[in-house]
Write an enzyme that holds these catalytic residues in place. Sequence first.
Site, mmCIF file in Angstrom:
data_model
loop_
_atom_site.group_PDB
_atom_site.id
_atom_site.type_symbol
_atom_site.label_atom_id
_atom_site.label_comp_id
_atom_site.label_asym_id
_atom_site.label_seq_id
_atom_site.Cartn_x
_atom_site.Cartn_y
_atom_site.Cartn_z
ATOM 1 N N SER A 35 0.845 -1.110 0.070
ATOM 2 C CA SER A 35 -0.109 -0.129 -0.004
ATOM 3 C C SER A 35 0.807 1.267 0.084
ATOM 4 C CB SER A 35 -0.960 -0.021 1.448
ATOM 5 O OG SER A 35 -1.452 1.311 1.498
ATOM 6 N N TYR A 81 -3.590 -0.467 9.817
ATOM 7 C CA TYR A 81 -3.441 -0.874 8.409
ATOM 8 C C TYR A 81 -1.877 -0.263 8.206
ATOM 9 C CZ TYR A 81 -4.568 -0.966 3.594
ATOM 10 O OH TYR A 81 -4.436 -1.185 2.116
HETATM 11 P P1 NAP Z 1 -11.765 -5.156 -1.144
HETATM 12 O O1 NAP Z 1 -12.703 -4.846 -2.565
HETATM 13 O O2 NAP Z 1 -12.146 -4.876 0.248
HETATM 14 O O3 NAP Z 1 -11.244 -6.700 -1.214
HETATM 15 C C1 NAP Z 1 -10.424 -7.176 -0.313
HETATM 16 C C2 NAP Z 1 -10.827 -8.619 -0.430
HETATM 17 O O4 NAP Z 1 -10.209 -9.253 0.961
HETATM 18 C C3 NAP Z 1 -12.166 -9.040 -0.699
HETATM 19 O O5 NAP Z 1 -12.041 -10.138 -1.416
HETATM 20 C C4 NAP Z 1 -12.364 -9.718 0.851
HETATM 21 O O6 NAP Z 1 -13.271 -10.681 0.867
HETATM 22 C C5 NAP Z 1 -11.030 -10.336 1.218
HETATM 23 N N1 NAP Z 1 -10.689 -10.650 2.590
HETATM 24 C C6 NAP Z 1 -10.822 -9.781 3.401
HETATM 25 N N2 NAP Z 1 -10.905 -10.417 4.776
HETATM 26 C C7 NAP Z 1 -10.821 -11.853 4.467
HETATM 27 C C8 NAP Z 1 -10.507 -13.000 5.252
HETATM 28 N N3 NAP Z 1 -10.559 -13.014 6.437
HETATM 29 N N4 NAP Z 1 -10.488 -14.152 4.630
HETATM 30 C C9 NAP Z 1 -10.749 -14.250 3.138
HETATM 31 N N5 NAP Z 1 -10.573 -13.214 2.514
HETATM 32 C C10 NAP Z 1 -10.629 -11.729 3.144
HETATM 33 O O7 NAP Z 1 -10.464 -4.141 -1.276
HETATM 34 P P2 NAP Z 1 -9.401 -3.995 -2.346
HETATM 35 O O8 NAP Z 1 -9.127 -2.673 -2.653
HETATM 36 O O9 NAP Z 1 -9.753 -4.872 -3.632
HETATM 37 O O10 NAP Z 1 -7.985 -4.464 -1.681
HETATM 38 C C11 NAP Z 1 -7.156 -5.887 -1.989
HETATM 39 C C12 NAP Z 1 -5.946 -5.413 -1.441
HETATM 40 O O11 NAP Z 1 -5.335 -4.344 -1.799
HETATM 41 C C13 NAP Z 1 -6.011 -5.290 -0.046
HETATM 42 O O12 NAP Z 1 -4.932 -6.063 0.390
HETATM 43 C C14 NAP Z 1 -5.895 -3.828 0.333
HETATM 44 O O13 NAP Z 1 -5.446 -3.528 1.503
HETATM 45 C C15 NAP Z 1 -5.111 -3.415 -0.781
HETATM 46 N N6 NAP Z 1 -5.000 -2.154 -1.204
HETATM 47 C C16 NAP Z 1 -6.130 -1.448 -1.606
HETATM 48 C C17 NAP Z 1 -6.144 -0.094 -1.911
HETATM 49 C C18 NAP Z 1 -7.178 0.631 -2.641
HETATM 50 O O14 NAP Z 1 -6.935 1.948 -2.896
HETATM 51 N N7 NAP Z 1 -8.370 -0.093 -2.869
HETATM 52 C C19 NAP Z 1 -4.817 0.503 -2.002
HETATM 53 C C20 NAP Z 1 -3.764 -0.227 -1.437
HETATM 54 C C21 NAP Z 1 -3.709 -1.318 -1.142
HETATM 55 P P3 NAP Z 1 -14.870 -10.292 1.488
HETATM 56 O O15 NAP Z 1 -15.518 -9.615 0.389
HETATM 57 O O16 NAP Z 1 -15.377 -11.535 2.031
HETATM 58 O O17 NAP Z 1 -14.691 -9.523 2.579
#
Ligand code: NAP
Length: 253
Positions: free
Chosen positions: A145, A158
Amino acid sequence: MILDSLNLQDKVAIVTGCNTGLGQAMALGLAEAGCKVVGINRREPTETMEKMKAAGHQFLAVRADLSKQDDIPHIIEQTVSTFGRIDILVNNAGIIRREDALEFSEENWDDVMNVNSKTVFFMSQAVAKQFIAQGDGGKIINIASMLSFQGGIRVPSYTASKSAVMGITRAMANEWAKFNINVNAIAPGYMATNNTTALRADEERNSAILERIPAGRWGTSEDIAGPCVFLASKAADYINGYTIAVDGGWLAR
Ligand code: NAP
């Protein structure tokens, strides 16, 4: 041909948290590049399954709760018994909790650290053992991130967890490069997914963020797919221990 080195035909990739967002886009990108994909989710990844099926890709859905590490042996077993091996692991699943640092609860600390750091390490360890048993290396891609580089506001666990991701990416690369294992990370910038719904809904924060992004827009899930395929490919064999920002220039400011 240089483009052949990006071909992932018949490679087996595990992607955690791929029912939505960045995980879904990376799973589809890897499948388009030729991978058989194993998606690890708490619930049925209906939309991803439909998209995989419509495109004719091989996809196995495995249920697991990554807030603890107990399901990891099952994930490895299911993958190997279905597809015979593992070549790529994308540690994408992640959560965020927002609360002022002065009030921040132990629960919000532990929950985030468990999914975002502890499981990332132990999934990587289990997959690295499989890579070593197979004898021909493999690729691990962790999702870091901007808060691997910066402090953030109201998200201390985080920040800690994603700073740890950048650290353990280096640590694992140091120990496993000799087995032809590449461990790298992608640090997405501000991407329009569920994870950032609250931020985008806050007008003040939304415009402050947009104003700072040289590209002038939030990232999309698809922006992450290309870098993921690249890091998973032979074209990136000599990149190890590095965290690549995919941020529309955010860190350059
Ligand atoms: P998201 O749409 O909230 O997706 C997160 C994913 O992780 C979902 O599939 C969620 O499943 C899964 N997850 C969470 N807790 C879990 C658990 N206990 N067991 C299994 N699966 C679990 O967010 P995203 O933005 O795509 O995030 C993906 C990654 O990118 C994350 O690591 C996030 O921190 C990172 N990231 C995102 C951003 C951004 O701006 N969006 C920026 C930097 C980093 P559920 O649907 O079941 O909750």
